[in-house]
Scaffold this active site. Sequence first.
Site, short mmCIF file in Angstrom:
data_model
loop_
_atom_site.label_atom_id
_atom_site.label_comp_id
_atom_site.label_asym_id
_atom_site.label_seq_id
_atom_site.Cartn_x
_atom_site.Cartn_y
_atom_site.Cartn_z
CB THR A 132 -115.66 -32.73 -10.46
OG1 THR A 132 -116.74 -33.67 -10.56
CG2 THR A 132 -115.90 -31.90 -9.20
CD GLU A 134 -120.84 -35.70 -8.51
OE1 GLU A 134 -121.47 -35.52 -7.46
OE2 GLU A 134 -121.28 -36.40 -9.44
CE1 TYR A 156 -114.32 -35.01 -5.21
CE2 TYR A 156 -116.33 -34.79 -6.51
CZ TYR A 156 -114.96 -34.92 -6.44
OH TYR A 156 -114.20 -34.95 -7.60
CE LYS A 160 -112.08 -32.36 -6.44
NZ LYS A 160 -110.77 -32.30 -7.09
CG HIS A 186 -111.97 -39.07 -16.33
ND1 HIS A 186 -112.52 -37.89 -15.88
CD2 HIS A 186 -110.79 -39.19 -15.69
CE1 HIS A 186 -111.70 -37.33 -15.01
NE2 HIS A 186 -110.65 -38.11 -14.87
#
Length: 361
Positions: A132, A134, A156, A160, A186
């Site tokens: 991601t 992020e 999060y 990840k 998205h």
Amino acid sequence: MQKIALITGITGQDGAYLAEFLLNKGYYVHGINRRSSQFNTDRIDHLCDNPENDSRFILHYGDLTDSTNLIRIIQEVQPDEIYNLAAQSHVQVSFETPEYTANADAVGTLRILEAIRILGMTTKTRFYQASTSELFGKAQEIPQKETTPFYPRSQYAVAKIFGYWITVNYREAYGLFACNGILFNHESPIRGESFVTRKITRAVARIKLGAQESLSLGNLDAKRDWGYAGDYVKAMWMMLQQEHPEDYVIATGETHSVREFVELAFKNVGIAIVWQGSGLEEKGVDAASGKEIIHVNPRYFRPTEVDLLLGDPAKAREKLGWTSETSFEKLVRMMVIEDLKNTERDLLCKKNGFKVSNWNE
Ligand code: NDP
Ligand code: GDR
């Protein structure tokens, strides 16, 4: 021989689009879904019900926190491709559920990779990891590309990052064909209702049709590179069809603020927004009626925010031949139109005395 794919997170937004995409390509598609106290297969019911999919679409109960179950499913299914889309995917929720988020998003990824290794399937099975934007968090470079350093800003994102590096590690250590898709935001008409875009388009429809008074939001100035989920799942598949496994940024190359998204979404239903005040006192007012329809609520602020994401998809364009096909304007319009239809349907149900789930704000 038709290929077999296994998708974790099949009941989510991307899982639903990817399953449909792969079924259309002739794949056998297996999905892992969690048992829940109510049906959670809304997004894929049309695939289950389609007789053309018949034996080509199969669901298995499972969970990324249960390795024995993952090993059994992978052994049974013998997939050519695994798409690991399952995750506790809400950034703000990860501040409230940090340990679970790490368990599902970080260790969950490891569990699948280890299952592939334990079962001796490293040369048979290709692996896609849902990484991601992020990861870039407090952006060290604009725009962000594959080589931009990571700086995660939430539990999060930190979970990840583990998923990202463990995927790279299994590629390098065991020769597994494993790719990270570093996907920027998205969205779609089936985006979860608590992500900001869908929260906005749903509220726009409901305010327009008189089913909701106003909309409360957090940081209006955060900027995101928003694309359409239907375009992005194609990139996931393309990565696994290459000769060599690599990691790719998938983005539109455009960035917009939450505020711009709000303005455009309301414009689609003929409402012009005028902003008044600032900070916590800021309000969005309907220019025609003078009614305050947008409020700022600190409840939606995050302890650490990601201010600006803008991706550079040059590598994906050059190596995969992938480009984002849906403009920001088209995406917003598509989401508003679908939420107008959803709201009209819900209002009709209510008028005729039927219960509507998910009715409240
Ligand atoms: P969603 O939140 O819509 O879907 C997440 C899916 O994961 C759901 O099917 C959910 O099941 C499942 N899931 C959650 N926890 C577990 C668990 N412990 N075990 C098994 N399944 C679980 O996410 P998206 O479809 O939007 O995103 C797909 C993936 O891509 C996620 O990993 C996300 O972090 C990542 N990503 C998403 C981006 C985006 O903009 N959409 C951008 C970049 C990465 P249930 O339906 O039961 O809740
Ligand atoms: P994000 O998506 O955190 O980028 O993660 P989200 O839509 O939740 O937030 C985007 C930005 O909007 C701001 N914001 C609000 N967000 C929510 N959810 N609700 C609000 O009321 C609100 N008001 C303002 C946020 O502060 C943020 O800046 C998504 C997820 O899909 C992740 O799984 C994925 O990895 C990333 O996108 C890329």
